[in-house]
Design an enzyme around this catalytic site. Structure first.
Site, PDB file in Angstrom:
ATOM      1  N   HIS A 136      35.958  50.551  45.826  1.00 14.99           N
ATOM      2  CA  HIS A 136      34.924  50.849  44.834  1.00 14.99           C
ATOM      3  C   HIS A 136      33.949  51.939  45.300  1.00 14.99           C
ATOM      4  O   HIS A 136      33.707  52.915  44.596  1.00 14.99           O
ATOM      5  CB  HIS A 136      34.105  49.598  44.500  1.00 14.99           C
TER       6      HIS A 136
ATOM      7  N   ASP B 149      40.990  49.963  39.947  1.00 15.74           N
ATOM      8  CA  ASP B 149      39.733  49.853  40.677  1.00 15.74           C
ATOM      9  C   ASP B 149      38.701  49.682  39.579  1.00 15.74           C
ATOM     10  O   ASP B 149      38.360  50.645  38.895  1.00 15.74           O
ATOM     11  CB  ASP B 149      39.455  51.122  41.497  1.00 15.74           C
ATOM     12  N   HIS B 150      38.232  48.460  39.395  1.00 12.30           N
ATOM     13  CA  HIS B 150      37.466  48.211  38.170  1.00 12.30           C
ATOM     14  C   HIS B 150      36.160  49.010  38.136  1.00 12.30           C
ATOM     15  O   HIS B 150      35.582  49.198  37.074  1.00 12.30           O
ATOM     16  CB  HIS B 150      37.259  46.709  37.919  1.00 12.30           C
TER      17      HIS B 150
ATOM     18  N   ARG C 248      53.436  30.355  38.077  1.00  7.32           N
ATOM     19  CA  ARG C 248      54.223  29.228  38.597  1.00  7.32           C
ATOM     20  C   ARG C 248      54.015  27.935  37.798  1.00  7.32           C
ATOM     21  O   ARG C 248      54.928  27.152  37.641  1.00  7.32           O
ATOM     22  CB  ARG C 248      53.850  28.972  40.058  1.00  7.32           C
TER      23      ARG C 248
ATOM     24  N   GLU D 299      24.924  42.543  46.118  1.00 10.44           N
ATOM     25  CA  GLU D 299      25.177  41.357  45.287  1.00 10.44           C
ATOM     26  C   GLU D 299      24.306  40.231  45.796  1.00 10.44           C
ATOM     27  O   GLU D 299      24.131  40.099  47.018  1.00 10.44           O
ATOM     28  CB  GLU D 299      26.636  40.939  45.403  1.00 10.44           C
TER      29      GLU D 299
ATOM     30  N   LYS E 173      33.856  51.351  34.786  1.00 11.50           N
ATOM     31  CA  LYS E 173      32.465  51.177  34.353  1.00 11.50           C
ATOM     32  C   LYS E 173      31.983  52.466  33.694  1.00 11.50           C
ATOM     33  O   LYS E 173      32.134  53.545  34.273  1.00 11.50           O
ATOM     34  CB  LYS E 173      31.571  50.820  35.545  1.00 11.50           C
TER      35      LYS E 173
ATOM     36  N   GLY F 140      50.511  35.842  37.249  1.00 12.50           N
ATOM     37  CA  GLY F 140      49.283  35.198  37.723  1.00 12.50           C
ATOM     38  C   GLY F 140      48.448  34.788  36.515  1.00 12.50           C
ATOM     39  O   GLY F 140      47.217  34.761  36.565  1.00 12.50           O
ATOM     40  N   ALA F 141      49.171  34.456  35.427  1.00 13.64           N
ATOM     41  CA  ALA F 141      48.487  34.225  34.156  1.00 13.64           C
ATOM     42  C   ALA F 141      47.641  32.967  34.141  1.00 13.64           C
ATOM     43  O   ALA F 141      46.789  32.802  33.267  1.00 13.64           O
ATOM     44  CB  ALA F 141      49.521  34.162  33.040  1.00 13.64           C
TER      45      ALA F 141
ATOM     46  N   GLY G 284      45.694  32.194  36.550  1.00 17.30           N
ATOM     47  CA  GLY G 284      44.613  32.416  37.519  1.00 17.30           C
ATOM     48  C   GLY G 284      43.285  32.802  36.894  1.00 17.30           C
ATOM     49  O   GLY G 284      43.151  33.012  35.677  1.00 17.30           O
TER      50      GLY G 284
HETATM   51  C1  BG6 Z   1      35.363  42.841  43.520  1.00 15.24           C
HETATM   52  C2  BG6 Z   1      35.148  42.219  44.864  1.00 15.24           C
HETATM   53  O1  BG6 Z   1      36.342  43.840  43.593  1.00 15.24           O
HETATM   54  O2  BG6 Z   1      34.154  43.407  43.059  1.00 15.24           O
HETATM   55  C3  BG6 Z   1      34.080  41.157  44.780  1.00 15.24           C
HETATM   56  O3  BG6 Z   1      36.359  41.640  45.327  1.00 15.24           O
HETATM   57  C4  BG6 Z   1      32.822  41.719  44.172  1.00 15.24           C
HETATM   58  O4  BG6 Z   1      33.804  40.605  46.056  1.00 15.24           O
HETATM   59  C5  BG6 Z   1      33.114  42.465  42.876  1.00 15.24           C
HETATM   60  O5  BG6 Z   1      31.956  40.633  43.904  1.00 15.24           O
HETATM   61  C6  BG6 Z   1      31.890  43.200  42.388  1.00 15.24           C
HETATM   62  O6  BG6 Z   1      32.137  43.710  41.134  1.00 15.24           O
HETATM   63  P1  BG6 Z   1      30.945  44.000  40.108  1.00 15.24           P
HETATM   64  O7  BG6 Z   1      31.615  44.605  38.933  1.00 15.24           O
HETATM   65  O8  BG6 Z   1      30.304  42.681  39.836  1.00 15.24           O
HETATM   66  O9  BG6 Z   1      30.037  44.936  40.825  1.00 15.24           O
END
Ligand code: BG6
Length: 505
Positions: free
Chosen positions: A243, A180-181, A46, A219, A185, A12-13, A15
């Site tokens: 999250h 899970d980003h 692709r 958000e 943090k 998915g490079a 993307g």
């Molecule tokens: C993503 C969601 O995982 O996290 C998005 O798919 C969301 O919809 C985003 O905007 C929020 O991340 P952060 O780091 O901006 O709080």
């Protein structure tokens, strides 16, 4: 742990995620000398791109990134980038990929250590790992192999179990890193440090002293260009399943026996296993959903969700979700947790608010329970920091009590940069540290817990979907989740403050 020579393969490079997050994060690691002396980043997708095309696109992403300050090594870094075009479902293309990897390894003297990052639509999580395994790219005789998967891991409990079973046929649990980003943090990790490095908090961190806990992830943006993805997903799956429940896991876990990944992850898993299951008939009492409708913000008309691109005009997808739940274990028995998230709210903020119980006897006059509780606010973003609200005597005659804030902001730490979440997590994938990645059991438990809500919301036409004007704090019905009519959600501002006097939105 190691920092071995390796090839970092990104599917998915071409993307958006690769451009916006992955390459800037890898570059940032490079500038800090956190990558090994020999490494290759191999983009796979692709689109028919040459190495040169790929490098040019990624150069732009580095130069445009506002998370990177030192851009002077971009040219050097780009020499490590290569590209291969492939069709994800064509077995022959994986034979070619394997040959190309071998060619790069022998050219640059890199052993078989390889990361496969799936920055692709989730439907490909069932495709790419199977093809990789079919050509032996999961085998570890010549070096480690790691598979990195973005969320969502499955669409519901059933599909998550199927995906788990499929992956575990060819890959070992320790080879799979579910990103899970939020766990990347700094401020989310600081939850562990706040709790377990300060003797003053842990004795209070339980049902005896805590009244309730709130987690908000708001958000102000809408769904932007992600309508196609978002309309089939909604806020519960997009933010809460992963999250926010992970944040709850860190807030409520027992002290781990060590900082070893397994002991931390075991404790988080136990929390998830203790989430009190909801019955479908209780959903209305414990969960509220909303969808933003058009409104005027700062003299500009903002579209409602149903008018956004790629959204069905009668869509019932929630852009706001709030739930109340309990963790049925010794520590948390009876303490309600309230979590909420939404798009197009007044500001961008993520925070945890621990509301302590009021004193057993009100010696001084206090207005209501909300004001009488001490609060500890852990601010995850923006204006990262912590705030403890306590009562003091208002100077003058009598014993008037007023609340004041003791606060700390990360921005006050001079010369200390807060690394981005992807930077930390990508570095961990290279070091082989999976502490901050969701494990199979957790993901399955999270789906299990949310299943009654998901089913009720999608199958029962009588469940209300409340409209809320874009730019507001979601439907007011979310306040009904609280038992006490004097209680409401904490009002978070853009800046870490608990005062109504100064609040930037
Ligand atoms: C993503 C969601 O995982 O996290 C998005 O798919 C969301 O919809 C985003 O905007 C929020 O991340 P952060 O780091 O901006 O709080």
């Amino acid at each position: 742990m190691n920092n071995d020579k390796h090839i970092y393969t990104i599917f998915g490079a071409s993307g958006d995620l690769t451009r916006r997050k992955l390459i800037p994060a890898l570059y940032s690691l490079y500038v800090q000398n956190l990558l090994p002396d020999k490494f290759i980043i191999l983009g796979a997708a692709r689109s028919p791109l040459s190495n040169e095309d790929f490098r040019n696109i990624m150069k732009e992403s580095i130069l445009n990134s506002n998370e990177i300050h030192d851009k002077s090594s971009a040219e050097e870094f780009l020499k490590h980038l290569y590209y291969i075009g492939l069709q994800y479902d064509n077995p022959n293309d994986y034979i070619q990929l394997k040959e190309y990897l071998e060619k790069l390894r022998s050219k640059f003297d890199i052993p078989g250590n390889t990361i496969f990052y799936l920055s692709t639509p989730p439907s490909l999580y069932k495709v790419i790992p199977v093809h990789l395994a079919a050509v032996g790219l999961n085998e570890t005789d010549d070096g480690w192999k790691r598979l990195i998967i973005e969320k969502p891991f499955g669409f519901d409990l059933q599909s998550a179990i199927e995906l788990k079973d499929l992956l575990l046929k060819d890959w070992k649990e320790e080879q799979i890193y579910r990103i899970d980003h939020y766990l990347g943090k700094e401020t989310v990790q600081n939850v562990l440090v706040t709790r377990f490095s300060n003797g003053i908090f842990e004795p209070l961190w339980n049902r005896n002293y805590i009244h309730h806990i709130e987690v908000t992830a708001a958000e102000n943006i809408g769904i932007e260009n992600r309508g196609g993805y978002y309309d089939s997903i909604g806020a519960l799956r997009d933010m809460i399943q992963n999250h926010l429940l992970q944040v709850v896991g860190l807030i409520s876990m027992e002290p781990p026996s060590s900082l070893e990944p397994l002991s931390i992850r075991n404790e988080i898993l136990k929390v998830f296993q203790s989430l009190r299951p909801l019955r479908r008939e209780e959903v209305a009492k414990y969960a509220v959903r909303g969808q933003y409708i058009s409104s005027v913000i700062n003299n500009e008309t903002v579209k409602g969700y149903r008018e956004e691109k790629n959204i069905k005009p009668d869509s019932k997808t929630e852009t706001f979700a709030a739930i109340k739940f309990y963790i049925d274990n010794w520590r948390w028995g009876g303490v309600p947790f309230y979590i909420r998230t939404g798009k197009r709210l007044p500001t961008r903020v993520t925070e945890v608010v621990i509301h302590f119980k009021p004193t057993p006897h009100f010696l001084f006059t206090r207005k209501n329970i909300q004001e009488a509780c001490n609060k500890l606010i852990l601010r995850i973003q923006p204006d990262e920091g912590m705030l403890l609200e306590i009562g003091i005597k208002t100077p003058g005659a009598g014993f008037e009590v007023q609340n004041i804030d003791l606060d700390f902001r990360y921005s006050e730490l001079a010369h200390q940069r807060i690394p981005g979440a992807y930077e930390r997590l990508l570095h961990d994938t290279i070091r082989g540290d999976n502490t901050l990645f969701a494990r199979t059991g957790e993901v399955i438990e999270a789906w299990k817990f949310l299943t009654p809500i998901l089913e009720e919301w999608s199958n029962n036409p009588n469940v209300p979907l409340y409209g809320y004007p874009a730019g507001t704090w979601g439907p007011k019905e979310a306040d009904n989740l609280f038992d006490d009519e004097n209680q409401t959600w904490h009002f978070p501002c853009r800046n870490l403050t608990n005062s109504n006097l100064y609040c930037e939105l």
